[in-house]
Every structure is written in structure tokens, then in C-alpha cells.
Design an enzyme around this catalytic site. Structure first.
Site, mmCIF file in Angstrom:
data_model
loop_
_atom_site.group_PDB
_atom_site.id
_atom_site.type_symbol
_atom_site.label_atom_id
_atom_site.label_comp_id
_atom_site.label_asym_id
_atom_site.label_seq_id
_atom_site.Cartn_x
_atom_site.Cartn_y
_atom_site.Cartn_z
ATOM 1 N N SER A 262 37.966 52.450 37.453
ATOM 2 C CA SER A 262 37.573 52.192 38.918
ATOM 3 C C SER A 262 38.514 52.345 39.904
ATOM 4 C CB SER A 262 36.853 50.860 39.072
ATOM 5 O OG SER A 262 37.888 50.027 39.327
ATOM 6 N N LYS A 263 38.042 52.274 41.189
ATOM 7 C CA LYS A 263 38.897 52.551 42.344
ATOM 8 C C LYS A 263 40.091 51.298 42.353
ATOM 9 C CE LYS A 263 35.514 54.960 44.801
ATOM 10 N NZ LYS A 263 35.339 56.214 45.674
ATOM 11 N N ARG A 264 39.764 50.270 41.864
ATOM 12 C CA ARG A 264 40.370 49.109 41.954
ATOM 13 C C ARG A 264 41.816 49.250 41.154
ATOM 14 N NH1 ARG A 264 38.110 44.046 42.842
ATOM 15 N NH2 ARG A 264 36.623 44.281 44.714
ATOM 16 N N ASP A 265 41.756 50.217 40.151
ATOM 17 C CA ASP A 265 43.061 50.696 39.469
ATOM 18 C C ASP A 265 44.035 50.837 40.363
ATOM 19 O OD1 ASP A 265 41.232 50.139 37.154
ATOM 20 O OD2 ASP A 265 41.310 52.414 36.710
ATOM 21 N N LYS A 266 43.831 51.697 41.631
ATOM 22 C CA LYS A 266 45.126 51.618 42.375
ATOM 23 C C LYS A 266 45.512 50.383 42.976
ATOM 24 C CE LYS A 266 43.115 56.086 43.961
ATOM 25 N NZ LYS A 266 43.008 57.117 45.022
#
Ligand code: GLU
Length: 565
Positions: A262-266
Site C-alpha cells: 500500500s501507499k503506506r509502505d513509503k
């Protein structure tokens, strides 16, 4: 699949334009496209901008660009780069409000929907009460008890209101999904959901049902997160007398460690880097001595709340300052990182589908010939970055030098225009060719090749064991070889790969026991500052005589500086 190839298949991809296209969305778009093309049908792109607060034109443009880059072309949809439009437009939900209202009115007239006047606070209080009593919240249908006169009065007063669908409360809803099989949703799991919001926009559930019907969509292929929404869609279709499309939901995509991609991985990557380095303050912006990436307050509030990821711009600035690469999640991340669109398409197709046998590498044409839903898996797909990188390397190596040069030029123009400014066309072609076989991505040459475009006095000599060894050890040592080879380079009549090769090999034979590395490695350090670069002859040829001589001189004077201290 049971249907014959001649039945008219119509699929659609319906993104909400709230950000860049991410891997999951791209995979959905690809499967919709591939299914339509495999069955001689049409692929529709519809922009679902019913959430006005979260939609933007910039995001829409970015989405169209991302799809176009992947080579996923739509037959109908927004006009862009030769794709679309079509006869079932407009293809933006926000331009279809009158259509939605027409069907809302039908449901209202038939008593299948009703207006509800509770405000957000009132509804929140009811939800909080349900939470406190540990029961599932359901709208209590208070609005259904209002008499006609009261409703009319509220309307005359222009009271804000929503329209709710009157969900049947006895029968379970059964949906057949091509991937997940039979799905049953119990009536108590569906309350009278909102179909028209207070701002006059339909909710997603309503828009999607009306649009799929009016656009003649036969197959709805979309992310698994919508599987249970399908029950609501089916109820609306039945209430409106619409056809039911075939449904196929696609599994989630996981990282190799089992977490959801997910975008949260960044954000996670940034938090890890900050923790590992024990940073207490925001680092400074790169190339700036004092301006911090974030204010102290911003920094503290970010670190104190894991659930509030940094917005993309700050995240990218922080990554730059920390000198880390953020994991690629959006299509544009992969593009910038130098992956080839055809490799992305190949790899995305394998996320939950396989053509069978041992076949893993294929192109769009193969996909059109072989794609079907019966080989789509319901278990989560695993996104294996190493495999993607290996695919990319193979594809780059399989190109001719000319193709590689052209692709590298394109990538450079977009992401590293300074190379085009600093290198002549001929130098660029040599730079590309020298990097061809060693590049895993189109970005690699630009990242490792900065020394090619730096001015001579910007070269920084790496302080490493390997550098010291190559320059300072041996008899004669590296510095001595540099001194000895310099006049020969100065006098070399033609500055070309072949002449440089001849000169250096002869030098090695005569002065270094035939060991080319004895002179090549000091030269490499002198001109690049490090021990890695493309082959030395190419490297020197690209840099040109003046830069090479200047840099050797600089390296030698560096020695004098370091030995006098
Ligand atoms: N706008 C929805 C999304 O982006 C579309 C879902 C659907 O395909 O029905 O998830």
C-alpha cells in the site's frame, strides 16, 4: 469461459481520481483491458469523480498518462492521445448528474428510496450510541415515518437531505463471482444506504450501477475490496430493472513479507530509516546547509502518530535528504525508477493470473490471445520486486544497442534533462552503449554516471580502502602510473575508444607487467572519484581529453595535499 468470442464484451475501469494510479489499480485496468481484447470487445475508461473533495483534474491527467504509458488503451472514455471518446459519454461521473437524478426520481416515485433529513451530527451520535452498546449501527428508518406534509415543508425550507435506498430486509443477497464463487450477504448486513448525498452527487454505489447499465458493461472486473459492495449493486439493479453484469473480483496484492502492499509502505520505509539512524530532528534539505525538510512541529507530529503518513511531497523530500529510495507503489514510481512499460505489463499480468505451463514472459499480444478469467486466482498475489527487476534486466539486455540508446534518451529527457544539456548527442550515445549491459533499469546509468556531467572540480574522491589501495600501493603506485600515462594521453592523436585501448594496453605491457588494472583503476578513480564505472576506454572516450587530463591533474594534486598534511 462459457461465452463465445463473438458475444459483445464490454469492460470498464473506473478509477476515482484522487491520486496516481497504483499497482493494484494498474493490474485491475490491465485485466479489464485484456479480457475485453481477448474477447473481441471494448474497454471503457470511466472517471468516477463522485467524491468532489477527493478528486482533482491533476490526478485525472496523471491517471490518463499512467495508463497511456503502460500501453493500456481505452476504446471509450476521456479523449486522450488517440483513445476515446465514445458514444456512451460523458465519461466523467461529475458530468452525469442529470442521469443519476433521473433514476433517483424513479426510485423515489416507486417508494424504493426515500429522503432523509438527519444531519451529520445526529447520525454520528446514533453511531456512537451503537458503538457504546456494542451493536452494529443501522440507520433506524426514522425518515420513513415522516408524513408527506412534513417532507414537503422540509423541502420548501430547502433543508439539506440525502436519499436512501430502502434495502429489502428479509432475503439474503446471492452473487456469483467468477473468481470467488458464490457470495451471500445477509439482509442485516445491508442497511438503507445513501444513494444521493447532500451535495446532490450520487454515492459511488449508485453511480456505478447507473453507469454500468447505461454504458452496457457486461463484465465488472475490480479489486476485492468491492466484493461485498456487489450485494448493494445487485439490489439497486433489481430495483431499477437493470441487467446484472458478470462479476470478477481480484485478490489483494501483498509484499513478500506478507503485509498488504500500500501507499503506506513509503511512510514505513521513512520511519524505519529515521529510527535506525536515531534522528531526533528533521535532516536538512539536500544541498542546503540549514533549511530543514520539515519544521520541528511537523516532524514531531509526524513521528508521534503512525497513522498519519507524510503527504507525498514531504515524503519525497525526506527520502532525498536521507538518501534512501522509497518503495515503488504507484505506476509513476516504477516509471521514474526506470522500469520498461512492457515489463510492467508482463509482471502485472502475473499478479493473480498465469497463462499456464512454464510461460512467464510475454507481451500484450500474447495476453490478448490467452487472457481469461478462469485462470485468475483468489489467493493474494505476491509482489516480488527482485523478480520484476530480473525481468527488466533481461528485457534491457535483449534490446539492440540502438533501441537501448533511444529508450535511455527518452527516460533521460523526462527525468534527467541535465544529461542532454551536458553531453552531445554522440557522447550520449556512447554513454548509453557503455552502460547497456550493466543496467538493470533505465535509471541506473544516470544514477551512477553523474561524474560524466560534473564539472572537473566537483569530483569528490571517495575515502575508501579500495581507492587508497589502487592509488597508494605497489611499486610504482597508482599515482606514479597516472603521472607516467598523462603525457601519453596528452599526445594521443585521435581520442577514441580504439586508440585509447591500444595506448593503455601498450602502456600496461611495457610498464605494468601486462596488468591493465594497474593503470586502469587509478585512471578510473582520477576521473570518477570511485572504483566503479563502465569500461575504462569508453569512460575516457566519453569524457573527452580535456576533462580526463584535468581530472588526473586534480587527483595528483590531491595526493600532494594529503601527503603534506
Ligand atoms: N472508483 C472505484 C475504485 O476506484 C471503482 C470500483 C468499481 O470498479 O466499481 O475503487
Amino acid at each position: 469461459m462459457s461465452e463465445s468470442k463473438s458475444s459483445i464484451v464490454r469492460t470498464r475501469f473506473a478509477p476515482s481520481p484522487s491520486g496516481h494510479l497504483h499497482v493494484g489499480g494498474a493490474r485491475t485496468a490491465l485485466f479489464c483491458w485484456a479480457y475485453a481484447k481477448a474477447h473481441g470487445g471494448s474497454f471503457i475508461l470511466r472517471i468516477e469523480d463522485t467524491d468532489q473533495k477527493r478528486s482533482s483534474d491533476t490526478a485525472t491527467r496523471a491517471l490518463l498518462d499512467d495508463l497511456a504509458w503502460l500501453g493500456i488503451r481505452w476504446d471509450e472514455g476521456p479523449a486522450h492521445d488517440g483513445c476515446g471518446p465514445g458514444e456512451h459519454g460523458p465519461y466523467f461521473a461529475s458530468q452525469r448528474l442529470d442521469l443519476y437524478h433521473r433514476y433517483i426520481d424513479i426510485l423515489l416515485e416507486q417508494g424504493k428510496a426515500y429522503r432523509a433529513f438527519e444531519g451529520p451530527e445526529q447520525l454520528e451520535a446514533a453511531r456512537a450510541a451503537a458503538r457504546a452498546q456494542k451493536r452494529v449501527y443501522r440507520y433506524d428508518r426514522a425518515a420513513l415515518k415522516l408524513d408527506r406534509a412534513t417532507i414537503q415543508r422540509y423541502l420548501d425550507e430547502d433543508r439539506p437531505h440525502v436519499v436512501r435506498f430502502k434495502a429489502p430486509d428479509e432475503q439474503p443477497v446471492n452473487v456469483h463471482d467468477e473468481v470467488y464463487g458464490e457470495v451471500t450477504v445477509r439482509p442485516e448486513e445491508i442497511d438503507d444506504f445513501v444513494i444521493l448525498k447532500g451535495d446532490g452527487y450520487p454515492t459511488y454505489h449508485f453511480a456505478v450501477v447507473v453507469d454500468d447499465e447505461l454504458m452496457g458493461v457486461t463484465h465488472v472486473i475490480r479489486g476485492q475490496e468491492h466484493l461485498y459492495n456487489t450485494a448493494k449493486h445487485v439490489l439497486l439493479q433489481d430495483a431499477l430493472g437493470f441487467r446484472r453484469p458478470v462479476y470478477a473480483h481480484l485478490s489483494l496484492i501483498f509484499n513478500p513479507d506478507g503485509s498488504k502492499m500500500s501507499k503506506r509502505d513509503k511512510d514505513k520505509a521513512l520511519r524505519n530509516a529515521v529510527r535506525e539512524r536515531g534522528l531526533e530532528r528533521s535532516p536538512a534539505m539536500p544541498h542546503s546547509s540549514n533549511e530543514a525538510v520539515m519544521s520541528e512541529e511537523h516532524w514531531r507530529s509526524w513521528l508521534s502518530n503512525k497513522d498519519h503518513p507524510l503527504e507525498l511531497e514531504s515524503a519525497e523530500r525526506l527520502a532525498l535528504a536521507l538518501d534512501i529510495d522509497l518503495p515503488e507503489i504507484d505506476v509513476k514510481d516504477f516509471r521514474r525508477a526506470g522500469y520498461l512499460p512492457e515489463v510492467m505489463v508482463n509482471y502485472l499480468a502475473l499478479l493473480g493470473w498465469s497463462p499456464g505451463g512454464d510461460i512467464e514472459k510475454f507481451d500484450q499480444q500474447f495476453l490478448i490471445e490467452h487472457f481469461d478469467l478462469d485462470r485468475v486466482l483468489k489467493s493474494p498475489a505476491r509482489f516480488d520486486r527482485d523478480k520484476l527487476l530480473a525481468f527488466n534486466l533481461d528485457a534491457l539486455q535483449a534490446m539492440s544497442t540502438e533501441q537501448f540508446i533511444a529508450r535511455l534518451r527518452q527516460h533521460g529527457e523526462r527525468y534527467h534533462p541535465e544529461y542532454g544539456r551536458e553531453l552531445s548527442d554522440e557522447q550520449f550515445a556512447m554513454f548509453a552503449a557503455a552502460n547497456h549491459q550493466r543496467s538493470k533499469t533505465l535509471d541506473d546509468p544516470f544514477r551512477s554516471g553523474r561524474f560524466f556531467i560534473m564539472s572537473d572540480d566537483q569530483i569528490v574522491y571517495e575515502q575508501s580502502k579500495a581507492v587508497h589501495k589502487a592509488l597508494e600501493t605497489g611499486e610504482p603506485n597508482g599515482y606514479a602510473h597516472l603521472e607516467a600515462v598523462m603525457p601519453l594521453l596528452k599526445e594521443l592523436s585521435e581520442w577514441m575508444v580504439e586508440t585509447l585501448e591500444r595506448l593503455l594496453k601498450r602502456y600496461a605491457d611495457e610498464r605494468a607487467d601486462g596488468k591493465l588494472a594497474k593503470v586502469a583503476q587509478p585512471l578510473r578513480i582520477a576521473v570518477t572519484g570511485t572504483t566503479v564505472s563502465p569500461a575504462i576506454f569508453e569512460t575516457l572516450a566519453i569524457l573527452g581529453r580535456d576533462a580526463v587530463l584535468n581530472r588526473i591533474e586534480r587527483c595528483l594534486s590531491n595526493r600532494k595535499l594529503s601527503s603534506s598534511t
